[in-house]
Design an enzyme around this catalytic site. Structure first.
Site, PDB file in Angstrom:
ATOM      1  N   ASN A   1       2.564   5.411   0.471  1.00  0.00           N
ATOM      2  CA  ASN A   1       2.984   4.790  -0.764  1.00  0.00           C
ATOM      3  C   ASN A   1       1.744   4.645  -1.629  1.00  0.00           C
ATOM      4  O   ASN A   1       0.760   3.926  -1.266  1.00  0.00           O
ATOM      5  CB  ASN A   1       3.832   3.644  -0.842  1.00  0.00           C
ATOM      6  CG  ASN A   1       4.058   2.905  -1.958  1.00  0.00           C
ATOM      7  OD1 ASN A   1       3.712   3.548  -2.869  1.00  0.00           O
ATOM      8  ND2 ASN A   1       4.581   1.694  -2.076  1.00  0.00           N
TER       9      ASN A   1
ATOM     10  N   LYS B   1       1.257   3.922  -4.618  1.00  0.00           N
ATOM     11  CA  LYS B   1       1.321   2.959  -5.765  1.00  0.00           C
ATOM     12  C   LYS B   1       0.707   3.408  -7.242  1.00  0.00           C
ATOM     13  O   LYS B   1       0.812   4.806  -7.386  1.00  0.00           O
ATOM     14  CB  LYS B   1       0.656   1.705  -5.177  1.00  0.00           C
ATOM     15  CG  LYS B   1       1.415   1.148  -3.848  1.00  0.00           C
ATOM     16  CD  LYS B   1       1.286  -0.357  -3.586  1.00  0.00           C
ATOM     17  CE  LYS B   1       1.875  -0.634  -2.199  1.00  0.00           C
ATOM     18  NZ  LYS B   1       1.748  -1.880  -1.884  1.00  0.00           N
TER      19      LYS B   1
ATOM     20  N   HIS C   1      11.296  -1.397  -3.370  1.00  0.00           N
ATOM     21  CA  HIS C   1      10.348  -1.970  -3.180  1.00  0.00           C
ATOM     22  C   HIS C   1      10.025  -3.391  -3.720  1.00  0.00           C
ATOM     23  O   HIS C   1      10.338  -3.555  -5.072  1.00  0.00           O
ATOM     24  CB  HIS C   1       9.054  -0.983  -3.557  1.00  0.00           C
ATOM     25  CG  HIS C   1       7.617  -1.518  -2.868  1.00  0.00           C
ATOM     26  ND1 HIS C   1       6.918  -2.615  -3.317  1.00  0.00           N
ATOM     27  CD2 HIS C   1       7.014  -0.863  -1.795  1.00  0.00           C
ATOM     28  CE1 HIS C   1       5.932  -2.799  -2.468  1.00  0.00           C
ATOM     29  NE2 HIS C   1       5.842  -1.579  -1.861  1.00  0.00           N
TER      30      HIS C   1
ATOM     31  N   GLU D   1       7.451  -4.742  -4.912  1.00  0.00           N
ATOM     32  CA  GLU D   1       6.834  -4.859  -6.138  1.00  0.00           C
ATOM     33  C   GLU D   1       7.694  -4.736  -7.352  1.00  0.00           C
ATOM     34  O   GLU D   1       7.610  -5.377  -8.580  1.00  0.00           O
ATOM     35  CB  GLU D   1       5.593  -4.196  -6.052  1.00  0.00           C
ATOM     36  CG  GLU D   1       4.611  -4.697  -5.223  1.00  0.00           C
ATOM     37  CD  GLU D   1       3.826  -3.675  -4.679  1.00  0.00           C
ATOM     38  OE1 GLU D   1       3.728  -2.339  -4.952  1.00  0.00           O
ATOM     39  OE2 GLU D   1       3.145  -3.917  -3.625  1.00  0.00           O
TER      40      GLU D   1
ATOM     41  N   GLU E   1       9.687  -4.576   5.065  1.00  0.00           N
ATOM     42  CA  GLU E   1       8.467  -4.678   4.606  1.00  0.00           C
ATOM     43  C   GLU E   1       8.349  -6.493   4.345  1.00  0.00           C
ATOM     44  O   GLU E   1       9.032  -6.572   3.098  1.00  0.00           O
ATOM     45  CB  GLU E   1       8.226  -3.817   3.364  1.00  0.00           C
ATOM     46  CG  GLU E   1       8.249  -2.626   3.433  1.00  0.00           C
ATOM     47  CD  GLU E   1       7.216  -1.801   2.388  1.00  0.00           C
ATOM     48  OE1 GLU E   1       6.169  -0.924   2.896  1.00  0.00           O
ATOM     49  OE2 GLU E   1       7.280  -2.140   1.291  1.00  0.00           O
TER      50      GLU E   1
ATOM     51  N   GLY F   1      -0.067  -5.727   1.740  1.00  0.00           N
ATOM     52  CA  GLY F   1      -1.564  -5.793   0.967  1.00  0.00           C
ATOM     53  C   GLY F   1      -2.188  -6.904   1.091  1.00  0.00           C
ATOM     54  O   GLY F   1      -3.098  -7.361   0.369  1.00  0.00           O
TER      55      GLY F   1
ATOM     56  N   SER G   1       0.583  -3.647   5.431  1.00  0.00           N
ATOM     57  CA  SER G   1      -0.656  -3.725   6.232  1.00  0.00           C
ATOM     58  C   SER G   1      -0.684  -3.028   7.340  1.00  0.00           C
ATOM     59  O   SER G   1      -1.504  -3.370   8.407  1.00  0.00           O
ATOM     60  CB  SER G   1      -1.199  -5.086   6.373  1.00  0.00           C
ATOM     61  OG  SER G   1      -1.153  -5.944   5.045  1.00  0.00           O
TER      62      SER G   1
HETATM   63  P1  PGA Z   1       0.350  -2.141   2.262  1.00  0.00           P
HETATM   64  O1  PGA Z   1       1.346  -1.879   1.464  1.00  0.00           O
HETATM   65  O2  PGA Z   1       0.212  -1.140   3.523  1.00  0.00           O
HETATM   66  O3  PGA Z   1      -0.922  -1.934   1.583  1.00  0.00           O
HETATM   67  O4  PGA Z   1       0.416  -3.469   2.795  1.00  0.00           O
HETATM   68  C1  PGA Z   1       2.753  -1.267   2.025  1.00  0.00           C
HETATM   69  C2  PGA Z   1       3.890  -1.145   1.169  1.00  0.00           C
HETATM   70  O5  PGA Z   1       3.942  -1.919   0.148  1.00  0.00           O
HETATM   71  O6  PGA Z   1       4.718  -0.231   0.907  1.00  0.00           O
END
Ligand code: PGA
Length: 246
Positions: free
Chosen positions: A4, A6, A90, A92, A162, A168, A208
């Site tokens: 992803n 982003k 997601h 976010e 997740e 992140g 992560s």
């Molecule tokens: P990350 O993000 O690997 O940077 O923690 C994962 C995601 O949001 O899909």
């Protein structure tokens, strides 16, 4: 194994990354690989990846055929660009754009109607985990987001667990925590669709994921894949993640 990207990378940077991954992962035939660039780079990335093993996904869609929806992207526009997958729900988007389970469910239905495979994201906050409510929260998301999705459509759906506190942040769920939540999601799917369908759903872990922890995560019996954010922006680290050795 999905990346992803982003809101990172220009068209030029995206194509360069895609080309490096295409070469690095050319020989991988035993796992599905997907990259999800920003909308602006979808078409050039899909073109760059043609003839290789890596597929392309979007990070969102709008649940309508077409119309006066300023700033939105329809499922046919995604198909037109060579997109086969879409990340939906997601955290976010739930957090910053107030996406509800109802809206996510609408998007899921429309994606499936168009033959686009959704990667449905679910996960709890740190506060919810602190209160011991992680399984209740995630099971509610699964049930609401999958409402009215028939069993036969589930072979096209992947679910990404997740935990929001792991995205992140560098704090990965332990392999045991991931496996336990995946088992709970599987049990939930079993209740909704029966054992056979539940066993066929790919449940991915996200939060992560890095070259240093992917092997242990993927060694868990209930972890079938990974959704990778930050570490998917670097070709070497994403290639290593895709080539996990459980
Ligand atoms: P990350 O993000 O690997 O940077 O923690 C994962 C995601 O949001 O899909």
């Amino acid at each position: 194994m999905a990346g992803n990207w982003k809101m990172y990378k220009t068209v030029g940077e995206s194509v360069a990354l895609a080309e490096m991954l295409k070469e690095a992962l050319a020989g991988v035939g035993d796992r599905d690989i997907v990259v999800c660039p920003p909308f602006t780079a979808l078409y050039p990335v899909a073109e760059a990846l043609k003839g290789g093993t890596i597929k392309v996904g979007a990070q969102n869609l709008y649940p309508a055929e077409e119309g006066a929806y300023t700033g939105e992207i329809s499922p046919n526009m995604l198909l037109d660009m060579g997109c086969q997958y879409v990340i939906l729900g997601h955290s976010e988007r739930r957090q910053y754009f107030q996406e509800s389970d109802q809206f996510i469910n609408d998007k899921l239905q429309v994606a499936l109607e168009h033959g686009i495979k959704p990667i449905l994201c679910v996960g709890e906050t740190l506060e919810q985990r602190g209160e011991g409510r992680q399984k209740t929260v995630v099971s509610m998301q699964v049930e609401r987001d999958l409402q009215d999705i028939p069993a036969e459509a589930m072979k096209g759906v992947a679910i990404a667990y997740e935990p929001i506190w792991a995205i992140g942040t560098g704090h990965t769920a332990t392999p045991q925590q991931a496996d336990e939540m995946h088992a709970a999601i599987r049990a939930n799917l079993c209740g909704l669709y029966g054992e056979r369908v539940a066993q066929g759903v790919c449940i991915m872990y996200g939060g992560s994921v890095k070259p240093g922890n992917v092997d242990d995560l993927m060694a868990q019996p209930e972890v079938n894949g990974a959704l990778v954010g930050g570490a998917s922006l670097d070709p070497e680290s994403f290639a290593r993640i895709v080539n996990f050795q459980p």
